[in-house]
Design an enzyme around this catalytic site. Sequence first.
Site, mmCIF file in Angstrom:
data_model
loop_
_atom_site.group_PDB
_atom_site.id
_atom_site.type_symbol
_atom_site.label_atom_id
_atom_site.label_comp_id
_atom_site.label_asym_id
_atom_site.label_seq_id
_atom_site.Cartn_x
_atom_site.Cartn_y
_atom_site.Cartn_z
ATOM 1 N N GLU A 79 0.823 -1.197 0.000
ATOM 2 C CA GLU A 79 0.000 0.000 0.000
ATOM 3 C C GLU A 79 0.862 1.254 0.000
ATOM 4 O OE1 GLU A 79 -2.673 -0.776 3.257
ATOM 5 O OE2 GLU A 79 -3.586 -2.405 2.117
ATOM 6 N N CYS B 49 0.731 -2.815 15.635
ATOM 7 C CA CYS B 49 0.723 -2.435 14.216
ATOM 8 C C CYS B 49 0.131 -3.538 13.349
ATOM 9 C CB CYS B 49 2.163 -2.142 13.783
ATOM 10 S SG CYS B 49 2.355 -1.886 12.012
ATOM 11 N N CYS C 275 5.817 -5.470 15.765
ATOM 12 C CA CYS C 275 5.392 -4.537 16.818
ATOM 13 C C CYS C 275 3.928 -4.864 17.146
ATOM 14 C CB CYS C 275 5.512 -3.092 16.333
ATOM 15 S SG CYS C 275 7.179 -2.687 15.769
ATOM 16 N N CYS D 14 -1.433 5.619 9.890
ATOM 17 C CA CYS D 14 -0.283 4.893 10.432
ATOM 18 C C CYS D 14 -0.723 3.589 11.069
ATOM 19 C CB CYS D 14 0.371 5.696 11.545
ATOM 20 S SG CYS D 14 0.979 7.256 11.031
ATOM 21 N N CYS E 38 5.944 -7.016 7.149
ATOM 22 C CA CYS E 38 7.053 -6.510 7.977
ATOM 23 C C CYS E 38 7.452 -7.587 8.965
ATOM 24 C CB CYS E 38 6.617 -5.243 8.721
ATOM 25 S SG CYS E 38 7.947 -4.535 9.741
HETATM 26 N N1 SAH Z 1 8.233 0.408 9.968
HETATM 27 C C1 SAH Z 1 8.685 1.726 10.120
HETATM 28 C C2 SAH Z 1 7.914 2.715 9.291
HETATM 29 C C3 SAH Z 1 6.448 2.464 9.136
HETATM 30 S S1 SAH Z 1 5.433 2.494 10.573
HETATM 31 C C4 SAH Z 1 8.624 2.145 11.561
HETATM 32 O O1 SAH Z 1 8.078 1.420 12.373
HETATM 33 O O2 SAH Z 1 9.168 3.189 11.865
HETATM 34 C C5 SAH Z 1 4.987 4.218 10.674
HETATM 35 C C6 SAH Z 1 4.592 4.684 12.080
HETATM 36 O O3 SAH Z 1 3.284 4.212 12.428
HETATM 37 C C7 SAH Z 1 5.513 4.168 13.157
HETATM 38 O O4 SAH Z 1 5.960 5.240 13.946
HETATM 39 C C8 SAH Z 1 4.637 3.266 13.986
HETATM 40 O O5 SAH Z 1 5.034 3.246 15.315
HETATM 41 C C9 SAH Z 1 3.283 3.838 13.788
HETATM 42 N N2 SAH Z 1 2.170 2.916 14.037
HETATM 43 C C10 SAH Z 1 2.151 1.578 13.909
HETATM 44 N N3 SAH Z 1 0.923 1.088 14.203
HETATM 45 C C11 SAH Z 1 0.153 2.151 14.530
HETATM 46 C C12 SAH Z 1 -1.215 2.305 14.877
HETATM 47 N N4 SAH Z 1 -2.050 1.287 14.927
HETATM 48 N N5 SAH Z 1 -1.659 3.558 15.132
HETATM 49 C C13 SAH Z 1 -0.847 4.631 15.020
HETATM 50 N N6 SAH Z 1 0.441 4.544 14.661
HETATM 51 C C14 SAH Z 1 0.950 3.314 14.406
HETATM 52 FE FE1 SF4 Z 2 6.926 -2.966 11.052
HETATM 53 FE FE2 SF4 Z 2 4.706 -1.842 11.927
HETATM 54 FE FE3 SF4 Z 2 6.764 -2.122 13.579
HETATM 55 FE FE4 SF4 Z 2 6.890 -0.336 11.565
HETATM 56 S S1 SF4 Z 2 5.503 -0.272 13.328
HETATM 57 S S2 SF4 Z 2 8.478 -1.797 12.188
HETATM 58 S S3 SF4 Z 2 5.703 -1.441 9.984
HETATM 59 S S4 SF4 Z 2 5.607 -3.801 12.647
#
Ligand code: SAH
Ligand code: SF4
Length: 354
Positions: free
Chosen positions: A91, A119, A116, A347, A112
Amino acid sequence: MGSSKSVLSGRSLEELRALFSPLPPFRAKQVYRWIIRGIRSFQDMTDLSRELREALDSRFTLYSSMVSARLEDPDGTVKLRITLEDGAKIEGVLLVDGEGRHTACLSTQAGCPMACVFCKTGALGFRRNLDGGEIVEQFLHIRSAAAGEHKSPAEGPEIANIVIMGMGEPLLNLRELRRALGILTDPQGLGISKRRITVSTSGIIPGIFDLADQGPEVRLAVSLTTADGELRKRLMPVTLANPLPRLKEALAYYQRKTRRRITLEVVLLGGLNTRRRDLEALADFAAGLEVVVNLIPWNPVAGMEFEGRPLVQPAPREITEFSEALTKRGIGVTRRLGKGLGVSGACGQLGEPF
Ligand code: SAH
Ligand code: SF4
């Protein structure tokens, strides 16, 4: 699609010259310019003879991916579902801010591996790294979406910023990300300033050193979430191999090299990482670095749990108090709005099963 023709979208001018040899070098330049302008077919390259267009068409293809769905939120956010040559789905998102500035949010991996817990992309698991062309194509698809149906993409609104904040961990795919950034920033190509590109990492220490030493000098954002190491290990397993004290050293090194302010992204999880303890740890972590903390209220993802309890959004008061407490400690704070919530393009909401 589905052919074994060589793909041109992610190629530098030099690579095109080599691929097109023994054609004269200016042919590569012509094709490069057309790709940058958003042309999708050799047939539209009006300064090439028909014979040449057909010869190129038989050996090469311009794009390897296609937009398979487009979702538009009333707030202007457009989420593109993009299907890659092998069927993997990623996406890319177009965001429009209050002043009408456009930002492209790009993915670097299908899925990924970082897992986390908050996410959605992390919950999908990892399929594969994207190649440089697949990253560049996302930008071109997003630019076309911004331009609308009738205009030539290059004449549409300027995409002022790029954020590498889509699916995946960019610093685990640094080689291909670099290739893509080379084309996006090439003054003869898309010409986007490095200062307008932000790479967001979950905190891969060797990748941060590599980026500091080898460039390009983009802006760096780190998804810190919390600076309490114990809690962070449970929320973001990346912490186990990349502990916070060493992460801080890597960020200090990046800052010395680039002299750029670093963004610490903190997803606020209701009742979890908004404690006094998180605040103190964050203030300690920020001390000695030049940072701005970007607070991102957690965007809901159905069914997400942490240690047996459902994750919840932070209460408005929780957000305000956390934000004000940081400001009081002299730490710069920005708040990210819930852009794209209506299309799950916000995000952490990216990702349908591949
Ligand atoms: N993987 C990379 C970049 C993409 S994630 C990273 O983790 O930095 C982009 C941002 O979205 C990250 O800061 C992450 O912490 C945040 N994020 C992940 N899941 C989320 C959610 N459900 N609500 C809001 N932000 C979220
Ligand atoms: Fe991967 Fe989501 Fe963690 Fe970013 S926040 S590193 S996309 S699992």
